[in-house]
Motif scaffolding. Structure first.
Motif, PDB file in Angstrom:
ATOM      1  N   ALA A   7       0.854  -1.184   0.000  1.00 44.76           N
ATOM      2  CA  ALA A   7       0.000   0.000   0.000  1.00 44.76           C
ATOM      3  C   ALA A   7       0.891   1.236   0.000  1.00 44.76           C
ATOM      4  O   ALA A   7       2.004   1.219   0.519  1.00 44.76           O
ATOM      5  CB  ALA A   7      -0.917  -0.006   1.222  1.00 44.76           C
ATOM      6  N   PHE A  11      -1.565   4.971   3.462  1.00 46.19           N
ATOM      7  CA  PHE A  11      -2.772   4.242   3.067  1.00 46.19           C
ATOM      8  C   PHE A  11      -2.797   2.897   3.793  1.00 46.19           C
ATOM      9  O   PHE A  11      -1.747   2.335   4.086  1.00 46.19           O
ATOM     10  CB  PHE A  11      -2.797   4.024   1.551  1.00 46.19           C
ATOM     11  N   ARG A  12      -4.000   2.402   4.068  1.00 47.25           N
ATOM     12  CA  ARG A  12      -4.128   1.168   4.844  1.00 47.25           C
ATOM     13  C   ARG A  12      -4.864   0.088   4.068  1.00 47.25           C
ATOM     14  O   ARG A  12      -5.821   0.368   3.346  1.00 47.25           O
ATOM     15  CB  ARG A  12      -4.927   1.450   6.132  1.00 47.25           C
ATOM     16  N   ASP A  13      -4.423  -1.148   4.269  1.00 44.08           N
ATOM     17  CA  ASP A  13      -5.168  -2.302   3.781  1.00 44.08           C
ATOM     18  C   ASP A  13      -6.081  -2.782   4.901  1.00 44.08           C
ATOM     19  O   ASP A  13      -5.642  -2.897   6.045  1.00 44.08           O
ATOM     20  CB  ASP A  13      -4.210  -3.444   3.417  1.00 44.08           C
ATOM     21  N   PHE A  14      -7.308  -3.087   4.564  1.00 42.95           N
ATOM     22  CA  PHE A  14      -8.233  -3.614   5.548  1.00 42.95           C
ATOM     23  C   PHE A  14      -8.577  -5.059   5.223  1.00 42.95           C
ATOM     24  O   PHE A  14      -9.572  -5.330   4.551  1.00 42.95           O
ATOM     25  CB  PHE A  14      -9.507  -2.770   5.607  1.00 42.95           C
ATOM     26  N   ALA A  15      -7.718  -5.996   5.654  1.00 39.64           N
ATOM     27  CA  ALA A  15      -8.099  -7.405   5.607  1.00 39.64           C
ATOM     28  C   ALA A  15      -9.254  -7.583   6.597  1.00 39.64           C
ATOM     29  O   ALA A  15      -9.516  -6.684   7.407  1.00 39.64           O
ATOM     30  CB  ALA A  15      -6.895  -8.266   5.966  1.00 39.64           C
ATOM     31  N   PRO A  16      -9.976  -8.718   6.534  1.00 39.23           N
ATOM     32  CA  PRO A  16     -11.199  -8.813   7.355  1.00 39.23           C
ATOM     33  C   PRO A  16     -11.016  -8.429   8.819  1.00 39.23           C
ATOM     34  O   PRO A  16     -11.899  -7.802   9.412  1.00 39.23           O
ATOM     35  CB  PRO A  16     -11.615 -10.271   7.181  1.00 39.23           C
ATOM     36  N   ARG A  17      -9.884  -8.764   9.429  1.00 36.62           N
ATOM     37  CA  ARG A  17      -9.733  -8.422  10.853  1.00 36.62           C
ATOM     38  C   ARG A  17      -9.726  -6.902  11.051  1.00 36.62           C
ATOM     39  O   ARG A  17     -10.343  -6.389  11.964  1.00 36.62           O
ATOM     40  CB  ARG A  17      -8.433  -9.048  11.369  1.00 36.62           C
ATOM     41  N   GLU A  18      -9.023  -6.192  10.181  1.00 40.84           N
ATOM     42  CA  GLU A  18      -8.987  -4.726  10.293  1.00 40.84           C
ATOM     43  C   GLU A  18     -10.336  -4.132   9.854  1.00 40.84           C
ATOM     44  O   GLU A  18     -10.821  -3.164  10.427  1.00 40.84           O
ATOM     45  CB  GLU A  18      -7.873  -4.142   9.426  1.00 40.84           C
ATOM     46  N   ARG A  19     -10.918  -4.731   8.821  1.00 44.17           N
ATOM     47  CA  ARG A  19     -12.189  -4.204   8.324  1.00 44.17           C
ATOM     48  C   ARG A  19     -13.280  -4.303   9.377  1.00 44.17           C
ATOM     49  O   ARG A  19     -14.190  -3.482   9.412  1.00 44.17           O
ATOM     50  CB  ARG A  19     -12.611  -4.946   7.049  1.00 44.17           C
ATOM     51  N   ARG A 107     -14.695   8.133   2.616  1.00 45.05           N
ATOM     52  CA  ARG A 107     -13.263   8.347   2.670  1.00 45.05           C
ATOM     53  C   ARG A 107     -12.885   9.762   2.279  1.00 45.05           C
ATOM     54  O   ARG A 107     -13.491  10.343   1.389  1.00 45.05           O
ATOM     55  CB  ARG A 107     -12.578   7.362   1.716  1.00 45.05           C
ATOM     56  N   GLU A 121      -5.221   8.567   3.681  1.00 45.26           N
ATOM     57  CA  GLU A 121      -6.596   8.122   3.369  1.00 45.26           C
ATOM     58  C   GLU A 121      -7.243   7.725   4.676  1.00 45.26           C
ATOM     59  O   GLU A 121      -6.673   6.939   5.432  1.00 45.26           O
ATOM     60  CB  GLU A 121      -6.567   6.930   2.402  1.00 45.26           C
ATOM     61  N   TYR A 123     -11.308   7.323   6.911  1.00 43.45           N
ATOM     62  CA  TYR A 123     -12.769   7.389   6.888  1.00 43.45           C
ATOM     63  C   TYR A 123     -13.214   8.545   7.770  1.00 43.45           C
ATOM     64  O   TYR A 123     -12.553   8.879   8.763  1.00 43.45           O
ATOM     65  CB  TYR A 123     -13.383   6.096   7.414  1.00 43.45           C
ATOM     66  N   THR A 330     -18.431 -15.775  10.998  1.00 42.79           N
ATOM     67  CA  THR A 330     -18.559 -15.677   9.537  1.00 42.79           C
ATOM     68  C   THR A 330     -19.674 -16.591   9.029  1.00 42.79           C
ATOM     69  O   THR A 330     -20.067 -16.475   7.885  1.00 42.79           O
ATOM     70  CB  THR A 330     -17.236 -15.975   8.809  1.00 42.79           C
TER      71      THR A 330
END
Lengths: 430, 430
Positions: A7, A11-19, A107, A121, A123, A330
């Motif tokens: 990234a 900027f951040r990546d949001f894998a499911p745990r972060e998302r 965003r 970046e 929210y 999930t």
């Protein structure tokens, strides 16, 4: 081996745990906004640069992601929302009863040095009331901001709303012979008061014929609170929220369009940047519409970065997040294919469960039974249905208690599971 | 007078009425993805240009929003999600059990001529399965895509999944002496088969020593379906969904990274562009990781523009949307302040209702009673509580039936309203 692409900085990546932390915040924001009768809107990510360059002022101009598109347009990625909102309201307000109570979660982008609580970046939650000049609208927004904090598990004493009014400083400037066209420049110095060294502030105020001490003394005198500040405080007192607010006239906000009541929320320890901030921008719609629409407006924004840091450092708020996380399965049901020749029947069962709205997962390919149960546990599913040799009888394992029951051949498995899901979690008694 | 600022060409403003359609789509997408056991992720809006330029191929390169940032980086606004997803999975896959089933709902950007169903900024739903090479993963995704269509109210016969496999064309090229390094160029011609005039296609195929007719005959022969296509069809048959699928080998998808099974969804009348599309991209993670990670992957995307147009033209789907819209109240309860001297008590009541999670609105300033009831109706609130001279007794108006009840001075108004809200809508019997 390091992955060659990452990234971009800030900027951040949001894998499911972060998302899932975003989901937690977004749900809290929109739940509280919903309780206050706000409707959701959304603006484009890109806008013409002019919209944000001319209208926001302050340091925003130097922090823009700005470029020329293939059509030669001067474009920015929105640094915040207010000018976009004002533009949309200007075009569409006729279709909605007043006052407008609108919120947005989206965003925003700023080109600045990435650091704790400041990213390129992020929210942002925006809530605005347009078409109402009364301080009652400012109080409604301050109450909404407070209720977001309480909803996230922050307790009184852990945060404070600092309330102010630019009108106080307009009057101050009048009384101190500072020309109206110098007001913006003066407010920029007040805005930096906490960050600048005393000698730097003294030097800046000297240009207005003032000392830092004069300005600080004025700001510290509660007798200088404006009628609007008093009205907001009274309103919040009637709601039982005034103990979370303090008057702090040194709050003026950095953007040029603010016109009246302003506020910011801070952690009480003041270990971080502002958690949220906003205020009145009564003149902005008139400026943007070149005088064709004059509409009072007030709003605030809360970013995701500072609040996430604060949650991580605040035990009760963090506990609330962790409790919520533990409920994030999930799927509800995991179908174990114990006998591969029964896969067609398993697929039909899975489809029926999903069609009934039951969140269902299963192994896509032949997999050892113990691995399937491990996969079921990883999803946090409450139940595993075992499709095996006994088919059409089905075994059901309650995964939390490792107890077991079964679905008779003549029973409807979907009904059976639905009843289990509707019952409280825990050991099954049948 | 026209407002001087507008949204950029190809960009949309979502005032609450337009935004509610997004909410409807987003909820359907995430509800169905949830039923299939997918977890949500999100990628940055901006990426390094290299990530998308090198990996996607096709026409995407000419349609990028691309610029240089202040740090001299070559940047794009993401045109789609797959390369970003592959990048994130490459970095973080160790932390998650396989296969990954991930979904995303976010904005993408393409610089192309705005037209029906094609915009410069749009929302896209992405669902991907990574770490599973079996056609069972492709079938799971095709079933998910179909269930999204059914969830939105489309009926069998109104849409069709067109299923294909690039492997078919790899074999075809081998048998027709087309070199492997010509495969991409050949597939680009197949991809344009429906849009190009026959003579144009003939000319293009002539460069490969073929005629359009030869290629079309091959595509039309169901005997050429690959084993993977047959496996997907069988799986979907077991789920009861095969009647919504047809094999159409002319579907190859435009992006260079697709490697195997591909599919697109179209309205049966074929009056619009593809509603959704996707397929297998088994080589992409290896390319992006420069060989350090080899992971099979498959996925699809659905944009918001075509599906919104199709809903508008399809009676049952449109009816479902309209029925949903009618349930979208901006609040549950509207508090009418009939006696202005009771505003402090009204504010306290409003806070108590909101603290109990009840969505509550009220007039911020003194307002004539009939205007307050008009405002209450505009919110679609079910109940109005009237705070008037009778306080602490409160009148409650059931707005749908214009009937009335009251809350006794010794009753808890929040409990009272909560019980009313939990009961089915309709005339109140007390």
């Amino acid at each position: 081996m390091a992955f060659p692409f990452q990234a971009l900085p800030g900027f951040r990546d949001f894998a499911p745990r972060e998302r899932s932390l975003c989901t937690y915040l977004f749900e809290a924001w929109s739940r509280v906004a919903g309780r206050y009768g706000f409707s959701e809107y959304e603006a484009p990510i890109l806008e013409s640069a002019e919209l944000y360059l001319k209208k926001s002022g302050g340091e925003l101009g130097q922090q823009l992601f700005r470029f020329e598109d293939q059509g030669g347009r001067d474009i920015v990625l929105r640094p915040e929302l207010t000018a976009s909102l004002a533009r949309i309201v200007g075009e569409q307000q006729r279709d909605y009863p007043k006052p407008l109570k609108w919120f947005e979660i989206g965003r925003c982008f700023r080109y600045e040095k990435p650091q704790k609580g400041r990213l390129r970046e992020f929210y942002q939650f925006n809530a605005d009331i347009l078409g109402e000049a009364s301080p009652a609208a400012d109080a409604e927004l301050a109450a909404l901001a407070i209720d977001v904090m309480l909803e996230l598990g922050f307790r009184p004493g852990e945060f404070v709303v600092r309330l102010s009014d630019r009108a106080v400083w307009r009057e101050f400037c009048q009384n101190n012979n500072i020309a109206p066209d110098q007001l913006d420049a003066f407010l920029q110095v007040v805005d930096k008061l906490e960050r600048d060294k005393p000698e730097v502030a003294d030097q800046k105020f000297a240009e207005f014929g003032l000392t830092r001490q004069t300005v600080c003394d004025y700001a510290a005198n509660p007798g200088n609170a404006s009628p609007a500040i008093r009205a907001v405080l009274l309103d919040l007192k009637q709601r039982g929220l005034d103990h979370l607010v303090e008057v702090d006239l040194s709050i003026v906000r950095g953007l040029a369009y603010y016109s009246g009541v302003v506020f910011e929320i801070f952690d009480t320890a003041r270990s971080m940047r502002a958690i949220a901030g906003g205020g009145r921008y009564d003149g902005l719609l008139s400026i943007l519409s070149e005088g064709s629409l004059d509409m009072p407006a007030t709003g605030f924004a809360m970013g995701d970065a500072v609040i996430a840091n604060l949650i991580a450092e605040t035990p009760v708020a963090l506990g609330k997040l962790q409790a919520w996380r533990q409920l994030q399965r999930t799927c509800d049901v995991f179908v174990v294919v114990a006998e591969e020749s029964r896969r067609p029947e398993a697929l039909r069962l899975i489809s029926n469960l999903r069609n009934a709205g039951i969140r269902t997962d299963f192994p896509l390919t032949p997999t050892k039974i113990n691995k399937q149960f491990k996969a079921a546990d990883a999803t946090l599913a409450r139940f595993a249905i075992v499709v095996g040799n006994e088919f059409p009888e089905l075994k059901v394992k309650i995964l939390s208690s490792r107890t077991e029951t079964s679905i008779a051949p003549n029973a409807d498995p979907v009904d059976f599971i639905q009843r289990l899901l509707d019952a409280p979690d825990g050991p099954l008694l049948t």
